[in-house]
Design a protein around this motif. Structure first.
Motif, PDB file in Angstrom:
ATOM      1  N   ALA A 130      -9.759  -8.195 -19.357  1.00 44.27           N
ATOM      2  CA  ALA A 130     -10.998  -8.949 -19.404  1.00 44.27           C
ATOM      3  C   ALA A 130     -11.727  -8.673 -20.708  1.00 44.27           C
ATOM      4  O   ALA A 130     -11.835  -7.831 -21.205  1.00 44.27           O
ATOM      5  CB  ALA A 130     -11.734  -8.526 -18.152  1.00 44.27           C
ATOM      6  N   LEU A 148     -13.049 -13.276 -17.940  1.00 42.04           N
ATOM      7  CA  LEU A 148     -11.961 -14.212 -18.837  1.00 42.04           C
ATOM      8  C   LEU A 148     -10.258 -12.843 -19.072  1.00 42.04           C
ATOM      9  O   LEU A 148     -10.412 -12.380 -18.968  1.00 42.04           O
ATOM     10  CB  LEU A 148     -12.334 -15.042 -20.289  1.00 42.04           C
ATOM     11  CG  LEU A 148     -13.585 -14.730 -19.996  1.00 42.04           C
ATOM     12  CD1 LEU A 148     -14.116 -14.993 -21.033  1.00 42.04           C
ATOM     13  CD2 LEU A 148     -13.368 -17.227 -19.294  1.00 42.04           C
ATOM     14  N   PRO A 149      -9.757 -13.149 -18.041  1.00 42.52           N
ATOM     15  CA  PRO A 149      -8.750 -12.847 -17.951  1.00 42.52           C
ATOM     16  C   PRO A 149      -7.520 -12.744 -19.026  1.00 42.52           C
ATOM     17  O   PRO A 149      -7.324 -13.510 -19.742  1.00 42.52           O
ATOM     18  CB  PRO A 149      -7.803 -12.842 -17.038  1.00 42.52           C
ATOM     19  CG  PRO A 149      -8.465 -14.509 -16.472  1.00 42.52           C
ATOM     20  CD  PRO A 149      -9.831 -14.746 -17.014  1.00 42.52           C
ATOM     21  N   THR A 150      -7.205 -11.869 -19.392  1.00 43.63           N
ATOM     22  CA  THR A 150      -6.026 -11.673 -20.873  1.00 43.63           C
ATOM     23  C   THR A 150      -4.959 -10.460 -20.443  1.00 43.63           C
ATOM     24  O   THR A 150      -5.079  -9.723 -19.078  1.00 43.63           O
ATOM     25  CB  THR A 150      -6.858 -10.452 -22.080  1.00 43.63           C
ATOM     26  OG1 THR A 150      -7.502  -9.136 -21.392  1.00 43.63           O
ATOM     27  CG2 THR A 150      -8.233 -10.901 -22.539  1.00 43.63           C
ATOM     28  N   ILE A 159      -3.586 -12.066 -25.409  1.00 46.45           N
ATOM     29  CA  ILE A 159      -3.611 -13.529 -24.539  1.00 46.45           C
ATOM     30  C   ILE A 159      -4.323 -14.178 -23.489  1.00 46.45           C
ATOM     31  O   ILE A 159      -4.310 -13.110 -22.545  1.00 46.45           O
ATOM     32  CB  ILE A 159      -1.810 -13.826 -24.794  1.00 46.45           C
ATOM     33  CG1 ILE A 159      -1.462 -13.739 -23.521  1.00 46.45           C
ATOM     34  CG2 ILE A 159      -1.129 -14.370 -26.596  1.00 46.45           C
ATOM     35  CD1 ILE A 159       0.134 -14.067 -23.386  1.00 46.45           C
ATOM     36  N   ARG A 160      -4.733 -15.519 -23.283  1.00 44.56           N
ATOM     37  CA  ARG A 160      -5.053 -15.517 -22.235  1.00 44.56           C
ATOM     38  C   ARG A 160      -4.348 -15.168 -21.188  1.00 44.56           C
ATOM     39  O   ARG A 160      -2.845 -16.100 -20.793  1.00 44.56           O
ATOM     40  CB  ARG A 160      -5.421 -16.772 -22.064  1.00 44.56           C
ATOM     41  CG  ARG A 160      -6.520 -17.324 -20.724  1.00 44.56           C
ATOM     42  CD  ARG A 160      -7.168 -18.897 -20.593  1.00 44.56           C
ATOM     43  NE  ARG A 160      -7.295 -19.283 -19.135  1.00 44.56           N
ATOM     44  CZ  ARG A 160      -8.590 -18.623 -18.460  1.00 44.56           C
ATOM     45  NH1 ARG A 160      -9.122 -18.055 -19.036  1.00 44.56           N
ATOM     46  NH2 ARG A 160      -8.582 -19.061 -17.873  1.00 44.56           N
ATOM     47  N   ASP A 161      -4.208 -14.895 -19.746  1.00 47.63           N
ATOM     48  CA  ASP A 161      -3.506 -14.325 -18.576  1.00 47.63           C
ATOM     49  C   ASP A 161      -3.934 -15.753 -17.964  1.00 47.63           C
ATOM     50  O   ASP A 161      -4.686 -15.716 -16.613  1.00 47.63           O
ATOM     51  CB  ASP A 161      -3.708 -13.755 -17.713  1.00 47.63           C
ATOM     52  CG  ASP A 161      -2.854 -12.914 -17.003  1.00 47.63           C
ATOM     53  OD1 ASP A 161      -1.816 -13.988 -16.346  1.00 47.63           O
ATOM     54  OD2 ASP A 161      -2.990 -12.274 -16.310  1.00 47.63           O
ATOM     55  N   ASP A 162      -2.979 -16.631 -17.526  1.00 47.15           N
ATOM     56  CA  ASP A 162      -2.890 -17.681 -16.494  1.00 47.15           C
ATOM     57  C   ASP A 162      -2.941 -16.861 -15.184  1.00 47.15           C
ATOM     58  O   ASP A 162      -2.988 -17.276 -14.159  1.00 47.15           O
ATOM     59  CB  ASP A 162      -1.939 -18.744 -17.029  1.00 47.15           C
ATOM     60  CG  ASP A 162      -2.201 -19.635 -18.451  1.00 47.15           C
ATOM     61  OD1 ASP A 162      -4.024 -19.477 -18.482  1.00 47.15           O
ATOM     62  OD2 ASP A 162      -1.847 -19.926 -18.935  1.00 47.15           O
ATOM     63  N   ASN A 164      -4.511 -14.846 -14.085  1.00 44.33           N
ATOM     64  CA  ASN A 164      -5.326 -14.378 -13.639  1.00 44.33           C
ATOM     65  C   ASN A 164      -5.396 -12.990 -12.852  1.00 44.33           C
ATOM     66  O   ASN A 164      -6.322 -12.895 -11.642  1.00 44.33           O
ATOM     67  CB  ASN A 164      -6.239 -14.842 -12.254  1.00 44.33           C
ATOM     68  CG  ASN A 164      -7.201 -16.358 -12.989  1.00 44.33           C
ATOM     69  OD1 ASN A 164      -7.460 -16.832 -14.453  1.00 44.33           O
ATOM     70  ND2 ASN A 164      -7.344 -17.011 -12.026  1.00 44.33           N
TER      71      ASN A 164
END
Length: 197
Positions: A130, A148-150, A159-162, A164
């Protein structure tokens, strides 16, 4: 660092005598007090705690890993805030851990793995982390923030973790480990202080 008319200082601790030692509480307390007296906002970072998928929870008491004393993190973080720290950012376990609010100050016990290109096992919880946004007032009191989850793909590219996963895991771990002082975590990652304070 000076920003918005405030002087911000950061100091880091580790479980090694080659730096500011996490387990030398009298020296850590004296250093934090000294630095906090010279600034408006004091941030403490630490590398401590056991590592891996079995280390998601913050225990009461000492943690060891491969025979090394990795600290009593609840005692260390509370001592640091009592000495003048306004925000505590933990790392070391390579997995996410819960967050709590103590004396109106935020403690994040571990933000997990962020970018470990080719070096670490990224299975299960080891592959998520995060980024933490935090809002403090001029006195250093926690006002709110956002997780902000990664995630890491391939050999460890963030990368961004969609999905969550960090948001959900921090919510659960915070409630389980700190039932009276845990942060509240909304589904969109927004964090706020405990309901009772």
């Amino acid at each position: 660092l000076e920003t918005n008319g405030l002087k911000i200082t950061m100091v880091g601790f580790h479980t090694s005598p080659s730096g500011h030692h996490l387990n030398d509480h009298p020296a850590a307390q004296a250093l934090i007090k000294s630095l906090a007296s010279q600034c408006d906002i004091m941030i403490v970072s630490f590398h401590g705690g056991a590592e891996g998928n079995k280390a998601l929870h913050v225990p009461n008491g000492q943690e060891t890993f491969y025979g090394e004393n990795r600290g009593n993190l609840r005692v260390f973080t509370h001592m640091a805030i009592d000495a003048g720290a306004d925000l505590i950012l933990g790392h070391g376990p390579h997995v996410l851990r819960g967050m709590e609010v103590y004396q109106d100050r935020l403690i994040s016990y571990s933000l997990g793995n962020f970018a470990t290109y080719g070096r670490f096992n990224l299975s299960s919880n080891l592959g998520i982390g995060a980024i933490l946004e935090v809002s403090l007032d001029n006195e250093g009191r926690f006002l709110g923030g956002k997780v902000l989850p990664t995630a890491q793909k391939g050999k460890g590219i963030p990368i961004r973790d969609d999905k969550n996963r960090a948001v959900n895991l921090i919510r659960v771990l915070s409630k389980e480990d700190f039932p009276k002082s845990h942060v509240r975590v909304a589904q969109d990652g927004t964090i706020s202080g405990p309901a009772n304070g």
